[in-house]
Design an enzyme around this catalytic site. Structure first.
Site: not given
Length: 391
Positions: A110, A219, A296
């Site tokens: 991120r 991952y 959001d």
């Protein structure tokens, strides 16, 4: 257009959605001032998945090459049963998925995505970035928007886009639906240096271990230098924010009786960061006059489709298009953006809840899930995701 842009668009929030919005507006020739309440621009979190749908927006924003330089391109999406270890289903990625959707599927950190957007914004003269700029009030006069900051400063803008997240203060004044809905699920996240991954367990796949009321996802990240772990389980615990420390004892209790591979990975982490998973009911209206919600703030969703940031970036590109077409009438532009986006994002909100139930299934429902997904072909897997990744 120059006369209409004497006052910039005001953007509230310097996260992924806010920076993407500022960049998208600048590329359409529109000026903005972005207000971030923190003392610096930074992104909290670890791994993030990037579907083919968001890569189309990266191209529109001119940042695809920079994103790909930091990303990892996994070979498959795999679900395994955490109790038996059996592979339930896999969806090939790589060249096959790229050929089907026209774009890749990737995973990245991120902070890397956020920094790429930040650097792109810093290179744009039409974007003014402000830190330590906490909004305490706003007013829409019908001719423009005035924002008041905590220190008493006022900022004039032509309109305002609220990218202030799940706990959006602006949403409360537009939608008025109170606090977010607590899902009863908690996520723990951590990253491992690749050298510390248990022997034989590193793989260039996005793997989900589905257990009873739990799941673990892992991952590689950051050019395969790190390994991302996210463990999710049901809990009544509630704490706002998403950067608190997790309880290792509670985590181990929730994942008991699962496969050794799961416990070996969990055991490598001494300090987990946790957040409570929340969303809201989908709504059709995100707009009031010259003010609109994005990301959001407009449509918070659970993480089970890995699309929260992707939807915010889709929002940003769409909104910039609409505003560029109707710069003298922001309300008209905002309504057009809302009309184009609300059903797509509502579908992701709803389906994220469904996927969460599916991942955490117990008893006969778990068996039915394994049977249904176990017989799925590659073509069926792709077709089942066309609505999302082809959007």
């Amino acid at each position: 257009m120059a006369a209409a842009q004497d006052r910039p668009v005001i953007i509230i929030g310097g996260g992924i959605g806010g920076l993407a919005t500022a960049l998208a507006l600048a590329l359409k020739g529109l000026s903005s001032v972005l207000l971030e309440q923190s003392a610096e621009f930074r992104e909290v979190g670890a791994g993030i998945q990037l579907g083919p749908n968001v890569f189309r927006r990266f191209e529109a924003l001119g940042i695809r090459a920079a994103i790909e330089a930091d990303a990892v391109f996994p070979q498959n999406l795999i679900m395994r049963d955490a109790l038996t270890g059996e592979e339930v289903t896999r969806m090939p990625l790589g060249d096959q998925a790229r050929a089907h959707w026209g774009m890749p599927y990737a995973v990245t950190h991120r902070a890397d995505l956020h920094n790429t957007l930040l650097q792109a914004c810093l290179a744009q003269t039409r974007i003014t970035l402000r830190t330590s700029a906490k909004m305490t009030a706003w007013a829409d006069s019908g001719e423009g928007v005035t924002v008041t900051l905590a220190d008493g400063e006022t900022i004039q803008g032509s309109s305002m886009i609220a990218c202030d997240g799940l706990w959006s203060q602006v949403r409360e004044q537009i939608v008025g639906d109170g606090k977010p809905r607590v899902s009863g699920h908690i996520a723990y996240r951590a990253v491992l240096p690749v050298a510390e991954v248990p022997q034989g367990q590193f793989e260039n796949n996005v793997v989900l271990w589905a257990g009873p009321k739990t799941h673990l996802v892992h991952y590689p990240l950051r050019r395969s230098e790190l390994y991302n772990l996210v463990a999710v389980f049901h809990s009544n615990r509630y704490e706002e924010g998403w950067n608190s420390f997790g309880d290792v004892a509670e985590l181990n209790e929730r994942f008991q009786n699962q496969q050794p591979q799961v416990h070996k990975l969990l055991g490598k982490i001494e300090a987990w960061r946790m957040w409570v998973l929340c969303d809201r009911e989908p709504v059709a209206n995100w707009t009031r006059g010259r003010v609109v919600l994005l990301g959001d703030a407009a449509h918070p969703m659970l993480q089970y489709l890995a699309q929260g940031a992707c939807m915010a970036i889709e929002d940003a590109v769409c909104l910039a298009d609409k505003l560029a077409q109707s710069i003298s009438d922001p309300n008209r532009a905002f309504l057009a953006y809302q009309q184009e986006r609300y059903l797509r994002t509502a579908r992701v909100q709803v389906m994220a809840r469904v996927y969460g139930d599916f991942y955490h299934a117990t008893g006969p429902v778990r068996e039915l899930r394994n049977m249904a997904l176990g017989g799925r072909t590659k073509e069926q897997a792709y077709a089942g995701n066309d609505w999302l990744y082809g959007g």
